[in-house]
Design a protein around this motif. Sequence first.
Motif, PDB file in Angstrom:
ATOM      1  N   ILE A   1      -1.555  11.210   2.161  1.00 25.05           N
ATOM      2  CA  ILE A   1      -0.294  11.326   2.885  1.00 25.05           C
ATOM      3  C   ILE A   1      -0.351  12.617   3.686  1.00 25.05           C
ATOM      4  O   ILE A   1      -0.435  13.704   3.114  1.00 25.05           O
ATOM      5  N   PRO A   2      -0.326  12.544   5.029  1.00 23.58           N
ATOM      6  CA  PRO A   2      -0.466  13.750   5.841  1.00 23.58           C
ATOM      7  C   PRO A   2       0.805  14.607   5.861  1.00 23.58           C
ATOM      8  O   PRO A   2       1.915  14.100   5.750  1.00 23.58           O
ATOM      9  N   LEU A   3       0.581  15.906   6.011  1.00 24.52           N
ATOM     10  CA  LEU A   3       1.661  16.864   6.177  1.00 24.52           C
ATOM     11  C   LEU A   3       1.831  17.174   7.658  1.00 24.52           C
ATOM     12  O   LEU A   3       0.981  16.841   8.479  1.00 24.52           O
ATOM     13  N   TRP A   4       2.904  17.849   7.986  1.00 26.13           N
ATOM     14  CA  TRP A   4       3.160  18.372   9.322  1.00 26.13           C
ATOM     15  C   TRP A   4       3.096  17.299  10.407  1.00 26.13           C
ATOM     16  O   TRP A   4       2.562  17.512  11.489  1.00 26.13           O
ATOM     17  N   GLN A   5       3.651  16.142  10.119  1.00 27.22           N
ATOM     18  CA  GLN A   5       3.675  15.086  11.114  1.00 27.22           C
ATOM     19  C   GLN A   5       4.802  15.314  12.112  1.00 27.22           C
ATOM     20  O   GLN A   5       5.912  15.644  11.721  1.00 27.22           O
ATOM     21  N   PRO A   6       4.546  15.142  13.395  1.00 27.94           N
ATOM     22  CA  PRO A   6       5.623  15.267  14.370  1.00 27.94           C
ATOM     23  C   PRO A   6       6.621  14.119  14.213  1.00 27.94           C
ATOM     24  O   PRO A   6       6.263  13.031  13.755  1.00 27.94           O
TER      25      PRO A   6
ATOM     26  N   LEU B   1       6.951  22.646  -3.594  1.00 29.24           N
ATOM     27  CA  LEU B   1       6.279  22.234  -2.365  1.00 29.24           C
ATOM     28  C   LEU B   1       4.771  22.422  -2.377  1.00 29.24           C
ATOM     29  O   LEU B   1       4.040  21.561  -1.887  1.00 29.24           O
ATOM     30  N   MET B   2       4.278  23.523  -2.926  1.00 25.88           N
ATOM     31  CA  MET B   2       2.833  23.728  -2.935  1.00 25.88           C
ATOM     32  C   MET B   2       2.138  22.620  -3.732  1.00 25.88           C
ATOM     33  O   MET B   2       1.193  21.992  -3.266  1.00 25.88           O
ATOM     34  N   GLU B   3       2.634  22.364  -4.927  1.00 21.72           N
ATOM     35  CA  GLU B   3       2.029  21.341  -5.782  1.00 21.72           C
ATOM     36  C   GLU B   3       2.218  19.945  -5.199  1.00 21.72           C
ATOM     37  O   GLU B   3       1.299  19.114  -5.244  1.00 21.72           O
ATOM     38  N   THR B   4       3.378  19.681  -4.633  1.00 21.60           N
ATOM     39  CA  THR B   4       3.646  18.370  -4.033  1.00 21.60           C
ATOM     40  C   THR B   4       2.713  18.125  -2.849  1.00 21.60           C
ATOM     41  O   THR B   4       2.146  17.033  -2.702  1.00 21.60           O
ATOM     42  N   ALA B   5       2.536  19.144  -2.000  1.00 22.74           N
ATOM     43  CA  ALA B   5       1.643  18.999  -0.840  1.00 22.74           C
ATOM     44  C   ALA B   5       0.218  18.697  -1.277  1.00 22.74           C
ATOM     45  O   ALA B   5      -0.450  17.826  -0.703  1.00 22.74           O
ATOM     46  N   ALA B   6      -0.258  19.378  -2.315  1.00 19.71           N
ATOM     47  CA  ALA B   6      -1.620  19.134  -2.808  1.00 19.71           C
ATOM     48  C   ALA B   6      -1.758  17.711  -3.342  1.00 19.71           C
ATOM     49  O   ALA B   6      -2.771  17.036  -3.100  1.00 19.71           O
ATOM     50  N   MET B   7      -0.737  17.233  -4.044  1.00 20.99           N
ATOM     51  CA  MET B   7      -0.778  15.864  -4.565  1.00 20.99           C
ATOM     52  C   MET B   7      -0.742  14.844  -3.434  1.00 20.99           C
ATOM     53  O   MET B   7      -1.469  13.851  -3.456  1.00 20.99           O
ATOM     54  N   LEU B   8       0.119  15.080  -2.436  1.00 24.39           N
ATOM     55  CA  LEU B   8       0.217  14.145  -1.311  1.00 24.39           C
ATOM     56  C   LEU B   8      -1.117  14.013  -0.587  1.00 24.39           C
ATOM     57  O   LEU B   8      -1.502  12.913  -0.177  1.00 24.39           O
ATOM     58  N   GLN B   9      -1.826  15.107  -0.439  1.00 22.39           N
ATOM     59  CA  GLN B   9      -3.127  15.056   0.235  1.00 22.39           C
ATOM     60  C   GLN B   9      -4.128  14.218  -0.559  1.00 22.39           C
ATOM     61  O   GLN B   9      -4.939  13.506   0.035  1.00 22.39           O
ATOM     62  N   LYS B  10      -4.062  14.256  -1.879  1.00 20.25           N
ATOM     63  CA  LYS B  10      -4.942  13.426  -2.707  1.00 20.25           C
ATOM     64  C   LYS B  10      -4.660  11.940  -2.507  1.00 20.25           C
ATOM     65  O   LYS B  10      -5.521  11.098  -2.740  1.00 20.25           O
TER      66      LYS B  10
ATOM     67  N   ASP C   1       0.822  -1.210   0.000  1.00 20.56           N
ATOM     68  CA  ASP C   1       0.000   0.000   0.000  1.00 20.56           C
ATOM     69  C   ASP C   1       0.860   1.266   0.000  1.00 20.56           C
ATOM     70  O   ASP C   1       0.478   2.295   0.550  1.00 20.56           O
ATOM     71  N   SER C   2       2.006   1.182  -0.641  1.00 21.98           N
ATOM     72  CA  SER C   2       2.913   2.322  -0.699  1.00 21.98           C
ATOM     73  C   SER C   2       2.460   3.350  -1.732  1.00 21.98           C
ATOM     74  O   SER C   2       1.784   3.030  -2.706  1.00 21.98           O
ATOM     75  N   VAL C   3       2.853   4.585  -1.482  1.00 16.91           N
ATOM     76  CA  VAL C   3       2.750   5.674  -2.454  1.00 16.91           C
ATOM     77  C   VAL C   3       4.182   6.088  -2.748  1.00 16.91           C
ATOM     78  O   VAL C   3       4.969   6.302  -1.817  1.00 16.91           O
ATOM     79  N   VAL C   4       4.527   6.169  -4.023  1.00 22.39           N
ATOM     80  CA  VAL C   4       5.911   6.478  -4.403  1.00 22.39           C
ATOM     81  C   VAL C   4       5.962   7.825  -5.103  1.00 22.39           C
ATOM     82  O   VAL C   4       5.177   8.092  -6.016  1.00 22.39           O
ATOM     83  N   LEU C   5       6.893   8.650  -4.656  1.00 25.08           N
ATOM     84  CA  LEU C   5       7.108   9.958  -5.261  1.00 25.08           C
ATOM     85  C   LEU C   5       8.361   9.905  -6.115  1.00 25.08           C
ATOM     86  O   LEU C   5       9.442   9.587  -5.630  1.00 25.08           O
TER      87      LEU C   5
END
Length: 193
Positions: A187-192, A175-184, A63-67
Motif C-alpha cells: 500500500i503506497p504512501l504519499w499518494q496525490p 503512524l511510523m509502525e502503520t506506514a511500515a506495515m502498509l509498505q509490507k 484483493d483488499s487489505v483491511v486495517l
Amino acid sequence: MPHLILASASPRRRELLEQIGVHFDCRPVDICEDPLQQESAREYVTRLAQEKALAGLEQAGGDSVVLGSDTTVAIDDHILAKPANEDEAVAMLMQLSSRRHQVLTAVALAAEGKVEVCCVETDVEFIELDDARCRQYWRTGESCDKAGAYGIQGLGAVFVKSINGSYSAVVGLPLMETAAMLQKFDIPLWQPN
C-alpha cells in the motif's frame, strides 16, 4: 495494487491515514468490544484490532487489505474503556490525576492468507485534576467516546503533563509502525489526491 479498507468509524484514524497520503475506503465493522476475563490491556487491544481487520476482510473479499485498530487506556494494567456516563468519566479522570498511565494502540492488517499485528504502548502523565474540572470537561462532550475519558488531540490536551512514546498512537494510530506495515502489504504512501 491492493485496495486499503479502514475497518473503523473513527474520524481520528481517517485523519491520520490521510495525513500520510494513503488512499482508502472507510467500512466500519461491528464487533463485541468487551474485554475477556483475565485479559491484559495489550492482549485486549491486539485481539480487537485483529478481529476488526478479519471481519472487514470477510466483508470486503477480493484483493483488499483491511486495517483494523483499537486503542485503550490502562493504569496498573486495568483497562479504562469508553465511559458510559458522566460519573464513570469523572472516576476515570480522577484515577489518572497526577499519575502516569499507558495508552495502547494495536494495528492489524489483513489480506487473503496474511495477517500482521503490532501494538504500541505510550506513557502519558497527567497533571492533578479535581472533580469540578473533570465534570466541566465531560460537559464539552469530548470525553464520551474516548478510551480513558479524554482526547489528547482535543481539549483534553491540557491534562497532559508529559508523554513518552508515540503521540499519533495516543490519538488512535501509530503512524511510523502503520506506514511500515502498509509498505509490507504494497500500500503506497504519499499518494496525490
